[in-house]
Design an enzyme around this catalytic site. Sequence first.
Site, mmCIF file in Angstrom:
data_model
loop_
_atom_site.group_PDB
_atom_site.id
_atom_site.type_symbol
_atom_site.label_atom_id
_atom_site.label_comp_id
_atom_site.label_asym_id
_atom_site.label_seq_id
_atom_site.Cartn_x
_atom_site.Cartn_y
_atom_site.Cartn_z
ATOM 1 N N HIS A 269 0.834 -1.205 0.000
ATOM 2 C CA HIS A 269 0.000 0.000 0.000
ATOM 3 C C HIS A 269 0.863 1.247 0.000
ATOM 4 O O HIS A 269 0.381 2.342 0.149
ATOM 5 C CB HIS A 269 -0.902 -0.017 1.234
ATOM 6 N N CYS A 270 2.172 1.076 -0.174
ATOM 7 C CA CYS A 270 3.047 2.257 -0.188
ATOM 8 C C CYS A 270 3.705 2.391 -1.547
ATOM 9 O O CYS A 270 3.447 3.319 -2.294
ATOM 10 C CB CYS A 270 4.163 2.121 0.858
ATOM 11 N N ILE A 271 4.559 1.417 -1.859
ATOM 12 C CA ILE A 271 5.452 1.571 -3.009
ATOM 13 C C ILE A 271 4.710 1.705 -4.341
ATOM 14 O O ILE A 271 5.077 2.531 -5.168
ATOM 15 C CB ILE A 271 6.482 0.423 -3.037
ATOM 16 N N ASP A 274 2.581 5.586 -3.529
ATOM 17 C CA ASP A 274 3.166 6.891 -3.164
ATOM 18 C C ASP A 274 3.764 7.653 -4.352
ATOM 19 O O ASP A 274 3.505 8.846 -4.517
ATOM 20 C CB ASP A 274 4.226 6.694 -2.072
#
Length: 431
Positions: A269-271, A274
């Site tokens: 859910h980040c890389i 973002d």
Amino acid sequence: MELLQRIADKRARIGVIGLGYVGLPLAVEFARAGFHVVGYDVDATKVATLNGGVSYIPDVPTAHVAEAVAAGTLRATTDAGELADVDVIDICVPTPLRKTKDPDLSYVVQAVEATAKVLRKGQLVILESTTYPGTTDEVVQPALEAGGLEAGTDFYLAFSPERVDPGNPSFQTKNIPKVVGGMNEASTRAAAALYGSIIDTIVPVSSTRVAEMVKLLENTFRAVNIGLVNELALMCNRMGINVWEVIDAAKTKPFGFMPFYPGPGLGGHCIPIDPFYLSWKAKQSGFEARFIELAGQVNGTMPEYVVTRVADALNSAKKPINGAAVHVIGVAYKRDIDDMRESPALDVIELLKRKGAAVSYTDPYVPVLQHGPVDLASITLEAALGGGCDCAVIVTDHQVFDYPAIAARFPLVVDTRNALKGLRSPNIFPL
Ligand code: SAJ
């Protein structure tokens, strides 16, 4: 500043909005340091679980929650009105992407509106959610000032990126340096004092935009470097070179190099998310973030590449994909966790099914897989073998699997994670 004194005396009451993998560890850390913490979340189950003294985040021991709740230093609520008497409000809500790859700030806006309702003089508001540079200044500040109070003087406002790494045994809240950027010097000082009471190293920067950009650099750095090695993997395959051997030898360079590894795609859910907050904002300023877009394209094609490698393997046995029994080993987005968000395994399974393969999977961390057209339950490797599997594909290299046995027992194995390491045999097809 009266707030600084209240922080120093640990009399400051702290509100945390969003009790997920970022907010809960933070709330518990403040509570264990002796602050009174009110945790607000819209999820009544989370709130009831916490007030029952139980943790639902693996990195937060239930004993810590139970202790803080029993000591009265941690309380959870679904009523944002209960934030009325806190001195600090820390916003830790999700910042996903819409289907159109545009930022979705709806959770942040809801949290800010709840904060605006209870905002009063002397409070410190901090946004932790990963977002594009300018969010705090352009979205959060105006919404909070709408009631007439002025940021920087009547109340303090800062951004501080979350750096939680779920499951990391070495780095937890206390020993991960914390970047803080206020909308003015007094806000930076207040945020630095607050986090300094529970975190070993504080990194003050000159503005909220710098702090917002720091986090995006950190995660864009990963996405672009993963894209680089994924492209290298395709190149090496074409040139008959073992990319894993190349990376293992390159990482012996004691300076100026950091290993990244090819894989089946980019999950989490980040890389995968973002960097698109950054490229979206850059586009508003008329700037095209080419590395982000290119990395996104390369990383996005990896699931298809995995399926071509499965076709290569079946081809070696003169079998088409259509009608073949293909077994996926590991589906979580990275090893030894149960998180399926953006997992490339979902794309691999969908693509295989679209080509007519009969797909099954084994993942002890993910007993059931329901996502879009995919509706499967994890089966054992023995069941897959007993069912007459034609080809296995290792998508997530959980440490729990017996890889030498997999290499020996499955007729064909596509290994997207180098889980079989030096094992080389005609039935093994590395990425
Ligand atoms: N991946 C590769 N090759 C690599 C590294 C990762 O294909 O060399 C894949 C993973 O399999 C996964 C995705 O990329 O599908 C993301 O992996 P990740 O290792 O970046 O793990 P995340 O998504 O848990 O990222 C988090 C981030 N933490 C925060 O945003 C606070 C990231 O900044 C951390 O650096 C990362 O954990 C970490 O180092 O574990």
